[in-house]
Design a protein around this motif. Structure first.
Motif, PDB file in Angstrom:
ATOM      1  N   ALA A 296      11.320  -5.148  -1.158  1.00 34.17           N
ATOM      2  CA  ALA A 296      10.043  -4.177  -1.054  1.00 34.17           C
ATOM      3  C   ALA A 296       9.216  -4.469  -0.298  1.00 34.17           C
ATOM      4  N   GLU A 297       8.896  -5.849   0.008  1.00 33.16           N
ATOM      5  CA  GLU A 297       7.906  -6.334   1.093  1.00 33.16           C
ATOM      6  C   GLU A 297       8.619  -5.926   2.564  1.00 33.16           C
ATOM      7  N   GLU A 298       9.860  -5.973   2.732  1.00 37.57           N
ATOM      8  CA  GLU A 298      10.442  -5.778   4.042  1.00 37.57           C
ATOM      9  C   GLU A 298      10.228  -4.102   4.255  1.00 37.57           C
ATOM     10  N   ALA A 299      10.591  -3.341   3.234  1.00 37.89           N
ATOM     11  CA  ALA A 299      10.502  -1.995   3.185  1.00 37.89           C
ATOM     12  C   ALA A 299       9.125  -1.452   3.542  1.00 37.89           C
TER      13      ALA A 299
ATOM     14  N   ASN B 165       2.170  -0.411  -3.551  1.00 32.27           N
ATOM     15  CA  ASN B 165       1.965   0.775  -4.648  1.00 32.27           C
ATOM     16  C   ASN B 165       2.510   1.986  -4.133  1.00 32.27           C
ATOM     17  N   ALA B 166       2.403   2.459  -2.857  1.00 31.78           N
ATOM     18  CA  ALA B 166       2.954   3.730  -2.247  1.00 31.78           C
ATOM     19  C   ALA B 166       4.353   3.639  -2.251  1.00 31.78           C
ATOM     20  N   LEU B 167       4.913   2.565  -1.908  1.00 30.93           N
ATOM     21  CA  LEU B 167       6.392   2.206  -2.010  1.00 30.93           C
ATOM     22  C   LEU B 167       6.847   2.401  -3.319  1.00 30.93           C
ATOM     23  N   TYR B 168       6.250   1.715  -4.302  1.00 29.81           N
ATOM     24  CA  TYR B 168       6.773   1.923  -5.878  1.00 29.81           C
ATOM     25  C   TYR B 168       6.731   3.596  -6.318  1.00 29.81           C
ATOM     26  N   GLU B 169       5.634   4.150  -5.826  1.00 25.33           N
ATOM     27  CA  GLU B 169       5.693   5.494  -6.068  1.00 25.33           C
ATOM     28  C   GLU B 169       6.979   6.364  -5.764  1.00 25.33           C
ATOM     29  N   LEU B 170       7.141   6.174  -4.244  1.00 23.11           N
ATOM     30  CA  LEU B 170       8.278   6.764  -3.771  1.00 23.11           C
ATOM     31  C   LEU B 170       9.396   6.481  -4.118  1.00 23.11           C
ATOM     32  N   LEU B 171       9.536   5.330  -4.833  1.00 24.74           N
ATOM     33  CA  LEU B 171      10.988   4.657  -5.451  1.00 24.74           C
ATOM     34  C   LEU B 171      11.050   5.548  -6.891  1.00 24.74           C
ATOM     35  N   GLY B 172       9.872   5.321  -7.582  1.00 26.82           N
ATOM     36  CA  GLY B 172       9.680   5.847  -9.026  1.00 26.82           C
ATOM     37  C   GLY B 172      10.021   7.295  -9.066  1.00 26.82           C
TER      38      GLY B 172
END
Length: 61
Positions: A11-14, A23-30
């Motif tokens: 997640a950090e690398e992405a 938070n934005a990354l986890y929203e995209l994944l979710g």
């Protein structure tokens, strides 16, 4: 930047590659907008999923 990355990103690398917060990354994944999978509690995002997401957002394909 993606050339130097492994085939699976954390997640950090992405976040670094996409220049977004966790938070934005986890929203995209979710939401399924960005493809990835969980290995226990840790998200793994394939490099190809990042490339496809960027192409879709930039309307390149």
């Amino acid at each position: 930047m993606l050339e130097s990355c492994d085939d699976l990103l954390t997640a950090e690398e992405a976040c670094e590659v996409l220049k977004i917060g966790k938070n934005a990354l986890y929203e995209l994944l979710g939401a399924g907008t960005l493809k990835g999978f969980r290995n226990g509690r840790v998200w793994r995002i394939p490099k190809q999923a990042i490339v496809e997401y960027i192409k879709a957002q930039a309307k390149l394909s």
